[in-house]
Write an enzyme that holds these catalytic residues in place. Structure first.
Site, PDB file in Angstrom:
ATOM      1  N   LYS A   3       0.849  -1.193   0.000  1.00 39.70           N
ATOM      2  CA  LYS A   3       0.000   0.000   0.000  1.00 39.70           C
ATOM      3  C   LYS A   3       0.887   1.248   0.000  1.00 39.70           C
ATOM      4  CE  LYS A   3      -3.742   1.955   2.902  1.00 39.70           C
ATOM      5  NZ  LYS A   3      -4.561   1.679   4.119  1.00 39.70           N
ATOM      6  N   SER A   9      -9.502   1.854   3.425  1.00 39.32           N
ATOM      7  CA  SER A   9      -8.665   2.648   2.541  1.00 39.32           C
ATOM      8  C   SER A   9      -7.714   1.805   1.694  1.00 39.32           C
ATOM      9  CB  SER A   9      -7.844   3.651   3.361  1.00 39.32           C
ATOM     10  OG  SER A   9      -6.953   2.976   4.229  1.00 39.32           O
ATOM     11  N   SER A  51      -9.387  -0.747   7.462  1.00 35.41           N
ATOM     12  CA  SER A  51      -8.924  -0.605   6.090  1.00 35.41           C
ATOM     13  C   SER A  51      -8.355  -1.861   5.454  1.00 35.41           C
ATOM     14  CB  SER A  51      -7.878   0.494   6.009  1.00 35.41           C
ATOM     15  OG  SER A  51      -8.528   1.725   5.946  1.00 35.41           O
TER      16      SER A  51
HETATM   17  N1  GLN Z   1     -12.649   4.087   7.249  1.00 31.56           N
HETATM   18  C1  GLN Z   1     -11.903   4.337   8.431  1.00 31.56           C
HETATM   19  C2  GLN Z   1     -11.400   5.755   8.414  1.00 31.56           C
HETATM   20  O1  GLN Z   1     -11.614   6.410   7.460  1.00 31.56           O
HETATM   21  C3  GLN Z   1     -10.753   3.380   8.571  1.00 31.56           C
HETATM   22  C4  GLN Z   1      -9.593   3.704   7.712  1.00 31.56           C
HETATM   23  C5  GLN Z   1      -8.378   2.897   8.020  1.00 31.56           C
HETATM   24  O2  GLN Z   1      -8.453   1.827   8.643  1.00 31.56           O
HETATM   25  N2  GLN Z   1      -7.228   3.387   7.589  1.00 31.56           N
HETATM   26  O3  GLN Z   1     -10.807   6.214   9.336  1.00 31.56           O
END
Ligand code: GLN
Length: 472
Positions: free
Chosen positions: A76, A151, A175
């Protein structure tokens, strides 16, 4: 043809059915054929081929090969790899090159993993649909009109679309599990501290963990075994022995808890409810104990998560000031203008919203009312979950209340979007390990579904062994 696991890949390589170079060429061709999915921010084609060639040479010479020889991974775009770009999906870091390599990535490289590229993600990992990326959305390979989740959306599709075997993602609040589930994969987040965060671009430091997405939970077990363990560069990664996750066996009848309130929630998509109920029934039929339990704090889960993570993000992202590194506005004349304009032009809307929220909850006069209270709520949430996990091996619940939505159709209401993170943020708030398990496509649909299992702190060994045991 692609292999679906590390062991299948390595058996084929050992048998001479395929060379590492051919394997990398196939993955590169697959990337080329599927550009419309927008999976990668950058592909390391020449380098991956070079590594493959070098490994084939070692194989022919009978020299030592690492445990991940011939295994093609994606990372990532939040993971530092020396000499390679890393941008966190942000214009702020578009031209930034990593000065060092993340500890966990170095451990994978030391075992001969081949990194094929860096994957698209929501800007600074803030989002659930991969629509907040500076590079545009990644698309779900099961239905390119839909999001892959986020994400780590690019990470999920990189595996789903067979452009690599396994993906390294990161989870602050879901994410890894949520995109894995949207794309029909296993997605695993370990106990907070199990894997060093050194070299992972920070979002919410007391939540962030690296995780893995794959077709096969045994691959995840091996990846974890290699990545986990103490690191002098991360004080939150303790000196606990790392079990041989790939060898752990799961035996006997397990105690599995679930929350009836979640299943009865009107906001839960019908096919996700069904996948969750089917899983519970299968476990009952297999002789496990499956019991309803109550959790009193669902209403506080999302607010607690968003107060704490925005607070931590506002502090972590203060380093992007246009002076030290990252984007600097060419239109600024003074120091203050440089700060303001670089941050206004370099960060996207969602990131700016969270910095503002986080700055607000930390400001004097509001600190106790918001940040202090959220910290206490986090403790209470963790204590109740761990209380349940003192009586049960696992908690089973949905990953997300909704199916992958059409690209561009997420509402403009951030609160509604945040609420969809309710089932995944729980594990991150409590620091617990959790895994998303795919169960195929929803009935009569082309979209994948699944559920998740959560275990007590440091119980990833039992969690992964059980996941491998029930794999169909
Ligand atoms: N959707 C969650 C956020 O926007 C989790 C994102 C993540 O785990 N990086 O914070």
């Amino acid at each position: 043809m692609f292999y679906s696991s590390i062991s299948a890949t390595q058996t084929a390589l050992a048998a001479g059915e395929v060379t590492t170079v051919q394997l990398v060429e196939r993955y590169l061709a697959s990337i080329g054929d599927q550009r419309y999915l927008n999976i990668y921010v950058e592909v390391f084609a020449d380098e991956a081929l070079q590594q493959a060639k070098e490994q084939d040479g070692r194989r022919r010479a009978g020299a030592r090969l690492g445990r991940l020889a011939g295994i093609v991974l994606s990372i990532k775009d939040v993971i530092c790899y020396v000499g390679h770009g890393v941008s966190a999906g942000s214009a702020m870091l578009e031209d930034f090159v990593s000065p060092y390599t993340a500890t966990a990535l170095q451990r994978l490289l030391d075992e001969d993993a081949i990194i094929i590229g860096r994957t698209n993600c929501d800007e600074f990992a803030m989002g659930s649909g991969n629509e907040n990326s500076h590079y545009g959305p990644t698309r779900n390979a099961a239905d390119p009109a839909r999001v892959p989740g986020g994400s780590s959306g690019g990470a999920a599709v990189s595996v789903q679309a067979r452009t690599c075997l396994m993906a390294v993602g990161s989870s602050t609040g879901g994410s890894v599990r949520q995109p894995a589930s949207f794309c029909g994969l296993y997605g695993f987040k370990p106990t907070y501290g199990r894997i060093s965060r050194y070299g992972l671009i920070a979002y919410g430091s007391s939540f962030d963990q690296l995780g893995l997405l794959a077709h096969d939970p045994t691959d995840i077990a091996l990846g974890l075994e290699i990545m986990a363990g103490a690191d002098n560069y991360d004080a939150t990664a303790p000196n606990r022995p790392v079990p041989a996750y790939t060898r752990a066996e799961s035996e006997g009848s397990k105690r599995i808890a679930y929350f009836p309130d979640v299943l009865n929630s009107k906001k839960l998509d019908g096919s996700i409810r069904k996948a969750t109920e089917d899983a519970l029934q299968e476990f009952r039929d297999a002789g496990h104990t499956v019991e309803p339990v109550t959790f009193d704090y669902f209403d506080y889960v999302v607010p607690t998560y968003y107060v704490l993570t925005t607070a931590e993000a506002s502090s972590n992202l203060s380093r992007y000031d246009g002076m030290r590194y990252g984007y600097r506005s060419p239109n600024a004349a003074t120091l203050e203008e440089t700060y303001k304009q670089s941050r206004s032009e370099g960060f996207g809307t969602e990131v700016q919203r969270r910095i503002l929220l986080g700055t607000f909850v930390l400001s004097s006069g509001y600190y106790d009312a918001f940040y202090g209270k959220a910290q206490r709520a986090r403790r209470v949430i963790q204590e109740q979950l761990r209380g349940i996990l003192a009586d049960y091996d696992f908690i089973l619940m949905p990953v997300s209340p909704s199916q992958p939505w059409p690209v561009g159709e997420q509402t403009d209401d951030p609160v509604a979007n945040y609420l969809a993170d309710i089932y995944t943020v729980l594990a991150n708030l409590a620091g617990l390990p959790a895994i998303a398990i795919p169960t195929g496509n929803a009935e009569g649909s082309h979209l994948p579904v699944g559920y998740q299992l959560m275990a007590d702190l440091w119980e990833e060994e039992a969690l992964l062994a059980f996941t491998r045991r029930i794999k169909k």
